[in-house]
Design a protein around this motif. Structure first.
Motif, PDB file in Angstrom:
ATOM      1  N   GLU A 120       0.786  -1.070  -0.075  1.00 12.72           N
ATOM      2  CA  GLU A 120       0.026  -0.106   0.105  1.00 12.72           C
ATOM      3  C   GLU A 120       0.764   1.390  -0.125  1.00 12.72           C
ATOM      4  O   GLU A 120       0.635   2.144  -0.772  1.00 12.72           O
ATOM      5  N   PHE A 121       1.815   1.337   0.980  1.00 14.76           N
ATOM      6  CA  PHE A 121       2.426   2.718   0.829  1.00 14.76           C
ATOM      7  C   PHE A 121       3.299   2.931  -0.057  1.00 14.76           C
ATOM      8  O   PHE A 121       3.591   4.042  -0.410  1.00 14.76           O
ATOM      9  N   GLY A 132       0.768  13.526   3.341  1.00 15.73           N
ATOM     10  CA  GLY A 132       1.584  12.337   3.873  1.00 15.73           C
ATOM     11  C   GLY A 132       1.305  12.347   5.710  1.00 15.73           C
ATOM     12  O   GLY A 132       1.830  11.634   6.364  1.00 15.73           O
ATOM     13  N   ASP A 139      -2.055  12.850   9.023  1.00 15.72           N
ATOM     14  CA  ASP A 139      -3.317  12.238   8.872  1.00 15.72           C
ATOM     15  C   ASP A 139      -4.277  12.881   8.233  1.00 15.72           C
ATOM     16  O   ASP A 139      -5.372  12.612   7.629  1.00 15.72           O
ATOM     17  N   ASP A 153      -9.132  10.969  12.262  1.00 16.76           N
ATOM     18  CA  ASP A 153      -7.776  11.744  11.474  1.00 16.76           C
ATOM     19  C   ASP A 153      -7.865  13.127  12.025  1.00 16.76           C
ATOM     20  O   ASP A 153      -6.789  13.674  12.084  1.00 16.76           O
ATOM     21  N   ASP A 201      -3.179   8.863  14.728  1.00 13.71           N
ATOM     22  CA  ASP A 201      -3.974   7.903  15.235  1.00 13.71           C
ATOM     23  C   ASP A 201      -3.694   6.448  14.718  1.00 13.71           C
ATOM     24  O   ASP A 201      -3.408   6.318  13.467  1.00 13.71           O
ATOM     25  N   SER A 214      -4.615   3.447  13.405  1.00 12.32           N
ATOM     26  CA  SER A 214      -5.757   2.877  12.435  1.00 12.32           C
ATOM     27  C   SER A 214      -5.217   1.439  11.888  1.00 12.32           C
ATOM     28  O   SER A 214      -5.872   0.760  11.633  1.00 12.32           O
TER      29      SER A 214
HETATM   30  P1  ADP Z   1      -4.667   7.198   7.263  1.00 14.44           P
HETATM   31  O1  ADP Z   1      -4.460   5.842   7.906  1.00 14.44           O
HETATM   32  O2  ADP Z   1      -4.577   8.512   8.339  1.00 14.44           O
HETATM   33  O3  ADP Z   1      -6.025   7.575   6.840  1.00 14.44           O
HETATM   34  P2  ADP Z   1      -3.199   6.439   4.992  1.00 14.44           P
HETATM   35  O4  ADP Z   1      -2.315   5.456   5.755  1.00 14.44           O
HETATM   36  O5  ADP Z   1      -4.385   6.043   4.333  1.00 14.44           O
HETATM   37  O6  ADP Z   1      -3.774   7.520   6.146  1.00 14.44           O
HETATM   38  O7  ADP Z   1      -2.400   7.364   3.979  1.00 14.44           O
HETATM   39  C1  ADP Z   1      -1.030   7.698   4.468  1.00 14.44           C
HETATM   40  C2  ADP Z   1      -0.789   9.025   3.494  1.00 14.44           C
HETATM   41  O8  ADP Z   1      -0.996   8.843   2.082  1.00 14.44           O
HETATM   42  C3  ADP Z   1      -2.046   9.978   4.011  1.00 14.44           C
HETATM   43  O9  ADP Z   1      -1.265  11.418   4.343  1.00 14.44           O
HETATM   44  C4  ADP Z   1      -2.868  10.015   2.555  1.00 14.44           C
HETATM   45  O10 ADP Z   1      -3.475  11.486   2.433  1.00 14.44           O
HETATM   46  C5  ADP Z   1      -1.882   9.803   1.412  1.00 14.44           C
HETATM   47  N1  ADP Z   1      -2.705   9.367   0.507  1.00 14.44           N
HETATM   48  C6  ADP Z   1      -3.067   7.987   0.451  1.00 14.44           C
HETATM   49  N2  ADP Z   1      -3.629   7.502  -0.708  1.00 14.44           N
HETATM   50  C7  ADP Z   1      -3.551   8.634  -1.431  1.00 14.44           C
HETATM   51  C8  ADP Z   1      -3.671   8.953  -2.731  1.00 14.44           C
HETATM   52  N3  ADP Z   1      -4.396   8.092  -3.629  1.00 14.44           N
HETATM   53  N4  ADP Z   1      -3.442  10.120  -3.412  1.00 14.44           N
HETATM   54  C9  ADP Z   1      -2.883  11.132  -2.633  1.00 14.44           C
HETATM   55  N5  ADP Z   1      -2.485  10.956  -1.438  1.00 14.44           N
HETATM   56  C10 ADP Z   1      -2.796   9.646  -0.727  1.00 14.44           C
END
Ligand code: ADP
Ligand code: MG
Length: 312
Positions: A7-8, A31, A33, A78, A209, A211
Motif C-alpha cells: 500500500e504505502f 503525508g 493524517d 484523523d 491515530d 488505525s
Molecule cells: P490514514 O491511515 O491516516 O487515513 P493512510 O495510511 O491511508 O492515512 O495514507 C497515508 C498518507 O498517504 C496520507 O497522508 C494520505 O493522504 C496519503 N494518500 C493515500 N492515498 C493517496 C492517494 N491516492 N493520493 C494522494 N495521497 C494519498
C-alpha cells in the motif's frame, strides 16, 4: 508500476510523487493524517479523506447502519489526530440498492448528530459493492496542528485509548460474538476528538491515530521525525485486560499489529508528564536512530513491523 506493490509504496509511486505543486496556503502537505491549509490570519482548515468498503473495512455480516456510523467515526479520528475541531463531512455513497443507501444514510446521520458535524455535500450512486468515500474537515488555531514529524529524541511515547482491543473484538465477531467489551471496541469506533483537542491545547505537537496497527503507525512517526522508538508492551493502556482474555502471544500480536483501535499515539517532552497524565499513558521513548523496537518485560520482541496493508 511494479505489481505486488504494498500500500504505502503504491501510494508514493502512483500518487504522491506526482503532486504538481504545493500551494502557499498549505501548511501541512500530503503525508499526515490530514492536510492543513491557512484560511485566515488565525485559523487553519484541516481536511482528510478515507474510503470504507463492505467486506474490506467492515464484515459482510455487519448491519449497514452500524458500518456506516463506524466509517464516519473512523474518518473523524484523523481530525482528532491533528487536534482539530470537526465541522464538516462530504460523503459519496456507493450502494447496491436504494434500501442499502438509506440504511447507510441512517448510520451516517447517527454519527453526525453525536459529534455535531454538518453534512456539507456528497454523491449517491449505484455500485456492485456497498462503500463510502468520506471527506472530513475541521478547524485549528494557526500553527498548532499535531503532526507526524514533530517528535524529538528523549520524548516520551504516549497512548490515549487502548491497543489491540479492536483486533481481538474483530476476531470475536468473526467467531460469532455480537457483544462484550472487545466486540464493542471493534464495532463502535469512538473518535477521540475531545482528547485530541485537549492534547493540542496542552502543547502536544506530534500525534497519529492508530488505525493500521501500533508498530506500523509508530513507524510512521519514527520515519517522519527521523528517529527510533522503543515500546514497552506491558506498559500499554488496556494491556492487562487484553492479556487476561487473549493470552500472551495473541495479546502481543493484537496490540502490536492489530488495527482499528483509533487510539491517539503521541510524543511529548518530559516536562509535560504531569499535565498529560489524565489524558494518556506512557509506554515508550523516542531515541536517536531509526526503527521501532518493542520489548516485553525487558526482552525484545522479534516481530516484523506489519499492520494492515492493502494490496499485500
Ligand atoms: P490514514 O491511515 O491516516 O487515513 P493512510 O495510511 O491511508 O492515512 O495514507 C497515508 C498518507 O498517504 C496520507 O497522508 C494520505 O493522504 C496519503 N494518500 C493515500 N492515498 C493517496 C492517494 N491516492 N493520493 C494522494 N495521497 C494519498
Ligand atoms: Mg490516520
Amino acid at each position: 508500476m511494479k505489481t505486488g506493490m504494498a500500500e504505502f509504496e503504491l501510494i508514493e509511486e502512483a500518487f504522491r510523487r506526482h503532486t504538481p505543486s504545493c500551494k502557499p496556503q498549505t501548511r501541512i502537505a500530503n503525508g499526515d493524517d490530514g492536510s492543513v491549509h491557512g484560511i485566515s490570519p488565525d485559523q487553519e482548515l484541516v481536511v482528510s479523506t478515507d474510503a470504507s468498503v463492505s467486506g474490506v473495512h467492515w464484515p459482510l455480516d455487519m448491519p449497514l447502519e452500524k458500518a456506516a456510523d463506524r466509517a464516519v467515526c473512523a474518518a473523524l479520528s484523523d481530525l482528532a489526530a491533528m487536534g482539530a475541531e470537526a465541522y464538516w463531512l462530504w460523503v459519496s455513497v456507493l450502494a447496491c440498492s436504494a434500501s442499502d443507501a438509506a440504511c447507510m444514510g441512517r448510520g451516517i446521520h447517527a454519527a453526525l448528530w453525536r459529534y455535531t458535524i454538518e453534512l456539507a455535500g456528497g454523491d449517491t450512486v449505484s455500485a456492485p459493492v456497498n462503500a463510502l468515500s468520506l471527506t472530513v474537515a475541521g478547524i485549528l488555531p494557526q500553527g498548532t496542528a499535531m503532526r507526524r514529524n514533530a517528535a524529538s529524541p528523549g520524548d516520551d511515547l504516549w497512548l490515549c485509548g487502548a491497543a489491540g482491543h479492536a483486533a481481538l473484538g474483530l476476531r470475536q465477531w468473526q467467531s460469532g460474538h455480537r457483544d462484550g467489551v472487545f466486540v464493542e471496541r471493534f464495532a463502535e469506533v469512538k473518535p477521540l476528538l475531545a482528547e485530541g483537542k485537549s492534547l493540542r491545547e496542552k502543547g502536544v505537537r506530534c500525534c497519529i491515530d492508530v488505525s493500521d496497527g501500533l508498530l506500523q503507525d509508530a513507524g510512521h512517526i519514527a520515519r517522519a521525525s527521523g528517529l527510533a522508538m522503543r515500546i514497552d508492551v506491558e506498559a500499554l493502556p488496556g494491556w492487562q485486560e487484553l492479556l487476561d482474555v487473549a493470552g500472551p502471544d495473541d495479546a502481543k500480536t493484537c496490540a502490536m499489529t492489530g488495527g482499528e483501535d483509533y487510539a491517539l499515539l503521541f510524543t511529548a517532552p518530559h516536562n509535560l508528564r504531569p499535565i498529560l497524565k489524565p489524558v494518556g499513558k506512557r509506554f515508550g521513548i523516542c531515541k536517536e536512530g531509526t526503527g521501532v523496537q518493542a520489548a516485553y518485560h525487558g526482552r525484545l520482541l522479534r516481530m516484523p513491523i506489519k499492520g494492515y496493508a492493502h494490496f499485500s
